[in-house]
Motif scaffolding. Structure first.
Motif, PDB file in Angstrom:
ATOM      1  N   SER A   2       0.934  -1.205   0.006  1.00 20.67           N
ATOM      2  CA  SER A   2      -0.116  -0.132  -0.067  1.00 20.67           C
ATOM      3  C   SER A   2       0.699   1.316   0.113  1.00 20.67           C
ATOM      4  CB  SER A   2      -0.775   0.006   1.203  1.00 20.67           C
ATOM      5  OG  SER A   2      -1.578   1.409   1.133  1.00 20.67           O
ATOM      6  N   MET A   3       0.561   2.400  -0.698  1.00 21.32           N
ATOM      7  CA  MET A   3       1.049   3.552  -0.826  1.00 21.32           C
ATOM      8  C   MET A   3       0.777   4.651   0.295  1.00 21.32           C
ATOM      9  SD  MET A   3       3.450   2.949  -3.098  1.00 21.32           S
ATOM     10  CE  MET A   3       3.884   1.754  -4.022  1.00 21.32           C
ATOM     11  N   GLU A   4      -0.051   4.181   1.227  1.00 18.95           N
ATOM     12  CA  GLU A   4      -0.528   5.148   2.175  1.00 18.95           C
ATOM     13  C   GLU A   4       0.568   5.459   2.892  1.00 18.95           C
ATOM     14  OE1 GLU A   4      -4.097   6.025   5.515  1.00 18.95           O
ATOM     15  OE2 GLU A   4      -3.844   3.942   4.587  1.00 18.95           O
ATOM     16  N   VAL A   5       1.399   4.734   3.617  1.00 17.15           N
ATOM     17  CA  VAL A   5       2.598   5.164   4.335  1.00 17.15           C
ATOM     18  C   VAL A   5       3.672   5.774   3.383  1.00 17.15           C
ATOM     19  CG1 VAL A   5       4.678   4.007   5.405  1.00 17.15           C
ATOM     20  CG2 VAL A   5       2.337   3.094   5.918  1.00 17.15           C
ATOM     21  N   VAL A   6       3.940   5.450   2.182  1.00 22.30           N
ATOM     22  CA  VAL A   6       4.678   6.082   1.208  1.00 22.30           C
ATOM     23  C   VAL A   6       4.376   7.674   1.070  1.00 22.30           C
ATOM     24  CG1 VAL A   6       5.724   6.318  -0.984  1.00 22.30           C
ATOM     25  CG2 VAL A   6       5.455   4.029   0.204  1.00 22.30           C
ATOM     26  N   LEU A  79       1.812   6.616  -7.184  1.00 23.35           N
ATOM     27  CA  LEU A  79       2.979   5.914  -6.618  1.00 23.35           C
ATOM     28  C   LEU A  79       2.963   4.360  -6.925  1.00 23.35           C
ATOM     29  CD1 LEU A  79       3.468   7.541  -3.266  1.00 23.35           C
ATOM     30  CD2 LEU A  79       5.081   7.452  -4.865  1.00 23.35           C
ATOM     31  N   GLN A  80       1.417   4.014  -6.802  1.00 21.97           N
ATOM     32  CA  GLN A  80       1.138   2.893  -7.001  1.00 21.97           C
ATOM     33  C   GLN A  80       1.495   2.017  -8.630  1.00 21.97           C
ATOM     34  OE1 GLN A  80       0.042   0.373  -4.602  1.00 21.97           O
ATOM     35  NE2 GLN A  80       0.938  -0.762  -6.204  1.00 21.97           N
ATOM     36  N   ASP A  81       0.927   3.045  -9.537  1.00 23.80           N
ATOM     37  CA  ASP A  81       1.150   2.992 -11.026  1.00 23.80           C
ATOM     38  C   ASP A  81       2.721   2.695 -11.201  1.00 23.80           C
ATOM     39  OD1 ASP A  81      -1.489   3.003 -11.175  1.00 23.80           O
ATOM     40  OD2 ASP A  81      -1.625   4.928 -12.079  1.00 23.80           O
ATOM     41  N   ALA A  82       3.531   3.827 -10.590  1.00 28.89           N
ATOM     42  CA  ALA A  82       4.816   3.714 -10.973  1.00 28.89           C
ATOM     43  C   ALA A  82       5.459   2.166 -10.302  1.00 28.89           C
ATOM     44  CB  ALA A  82       5.598   4.816 -10.369  1.00 28.89           C
ATOM     45  N   ALA A  83       5.245   1.889  -9.247  1.00 32.76           N
ATOM     46  CA  ALA A  83       5.820   0.707  -8.552  1.00 32.76           C
ATOM     47  C   ALA A  83       5.228  -0.641  -9.611  1.00 32.76           C
ATOM     48  CB  ALA A  83       5.161   0.786  -7.074  1.00 32.76           C
ATOM     49  N   ASP A  84       4.013  -0.620  -9.899  1.00 29.47           N
ATOM     50  CA  ASP A  84       3.731  -1.554 -10.806  1.00 29.47           C
ATOM     51  C   ASP A  84       4.286  -1.902 -11.916  1.00 29.47           C
ATOM     52  OD1 ASP A  84       1.722  -2.258  -9.018  1.00 29.47           O
ATOM     53  OD2 ASP A  84       0.096  -1.079  -9.729  1.00 29.47           O
ATOM     54  N   ARG A  85       4.670  -0.616 -12.537  1.00 26.18           N
ATOM     55  CA  ARG A  85       5.501  -0.665 -13.898  1.00 26.18           C
ATOM     56  C   ARG A  85       6.904  -0.879 -13.608  1.00 26.18           C
ATOM     57  NH1 ARG A  85       2.342   4.251 -14.646  1.00 26.18           N
ATOM     58  NH2 ARG A  85       4.234   5.506 -14.383  1.00 26.18           N
ATOM     59  N   ALA A  90       9.387  -0.065  -6.792  1.00 30.11           N
ATOM     60  CA  ALA A  90       8.927  -0.665  -5.723  1.00 30.11           C
ATOM     61  C   ALA A  90       9.776  -1.520  -4.778  1.00 30.11           C
ATOM     62  CB  ALA A  90       7.909  -1.806  -6.387  1.00 30.11           C
ATOM     63  N   ALA A  91      10.681  -2.000  -5.214  1.00 34.54           N
ATOM     64  CA  ALA A  91      11.649  -2.694  -4.073  1.00 34.54           C
ATOM     65  C   ALA A  91      12.372  -1.579  -3.396  1.00 34.54           C
ATOM     66  CB  ALA A  91      12.751  -3.442  -4.936  1.00 34.54           C
TER      67      ALA A  91
END
Length: 311
Positions: A2-6, A79-85, A90-91
């Motif tokens: 989840s990107m809430e903490v980020v 953030l989630q879209d960038a991490a998925d791509r 993401a790591a």
């Protein structure tokens, strides 16, 4: 992940740059959060620094300390879209978040299942993330560093003491803060001042006395020639002087800086008090001006010592 903490860490870091965060929050030092938030902000800046959603989140956080829900939601989506791509992105985020203390589910409190930072039973996430008051920081700094706190308090007390003492000395003219009483004689604010120079005559002098109506130390500033010595006497505007210390009727200079202070008003006899210090020696004299360029110096007991003329 989840990107809430980020997003919360980005908000904290943006707000931290314009506000002071607390020293400690439920056992987690703000330094731990600060370093993690800084690293995470750098990673996001490199990847999404020009993304409108990220820029909006940072801008609102810097201005108000808390972005709107819409700005936060948009940033989390970006953030989630960038991490998925980008698995490496993401790591990198996961590695930074994993350096924080424990995480827990916040579903019971917020209705949304998302990771947060837990400290002493309190979850730091969502709209409360990064809100730490400055008074908390000061209080905890004092508790954690008692010796430094005591030293700081001692220095403040000393500074206040010497500041008050310096103010009292300047207002009292170096003569223990005593105010000289007006003689009450004469007209138009003038007082009768003893000339001290032969024949028992008296000269009418203005209450200011000295150089062109100046009073106190201002009237003494300049170069003087003494009737009791061939060496010139100098009275500086900054209080430094030379040749004014006398011992048993003769000038004495033991070396080292000499300072002179003078009362701002004359006493009932029209005489100013002059205090001359050359550590460890100190002496007090009385100075009566006949004119702006001539004065008589007396001992503290009123005995005439010498006369001085300005040159």
């Amino acid at each position: 992940m989840s990107m809430e903490v980020v997003a919360g860490m980005l908000i904290m870091w943006a707000a931290r740059k314009v506000r002071t965060a607390g020293r400690q929050l439920n056992g987690i030092t703000d330094r731990t959060l600060e370093l993690a938030a800084q690293r995470l902000s750098e990673v996001v800046e490199t990847k999404l620094g020009t993304d409108p959603a990220i820029r909006r989140l940072v801008s609102e956080s810097e201005q108000d300390g808390q972005p709107t829900p819409a700005a936060r939601a948009s940033a989390e989506t970006a953030l989630q879209d960038a991490a998925d791509r980008d698995p490496r992105f993401a790591a990198a985020l996961e590695a930074i978040v994993s350096t924080l203390p424990s995480r827990t589910d916040t579903g019971a409190a917020t209705g949304v299942t998302s990771p947060g930072i837990q400290a002493g039973g309190a979850v730091i996430t969502g709209p409360n993330f990064g809100k730490i008051s400055a008074p908390t920081k000061i209080f905890n700094l004092a508790v954690q560093n008692p010796l430094v706190t005591l030293i700081a308090i001692a220095l403040l007390i000393a500074a206040a003491f010497f500041g008050v003492r310096a103010l009292a000395d300047s207002s009292g003219g170096g003569g223990g803060g005593e105010a000289a009483a007006s003689s009450g004689g004469g007209e138009g604010g003038k007082t009768a001042a003893s000339s001290g120079g032969g024949g028992g005559g008296e000269a009418a002098a203005s209450s200011g006395g000295g150089d062109a109506g100046k009073a106190g130390a201002a009237a003494m500033v300049g170069n003087w020639k003494s009737s009791g010595s061939s060496s010139p006497q100098v009275f500086g505007e900054d209080g430094r002087c030379s040749g004014f210390y006398y011992n048993n009727g003769v000038p004495l200079d033991i070396g080292g800086p000499m300072t002179c202070t003078m009362s701002s008003t004359p006493d009932a006899e029209g005489r100013y008090e002059l205090v001359v210090t050359q550590s460890p020696n100190q002496a007090r004299y009385k100075v009566a001006f006949d004119t702006a360029d001539h004065a008589t110096v007396y001992s503290s007991t009123g005995q005439k010592i010498y006369e001085i003329d300005r040159f």
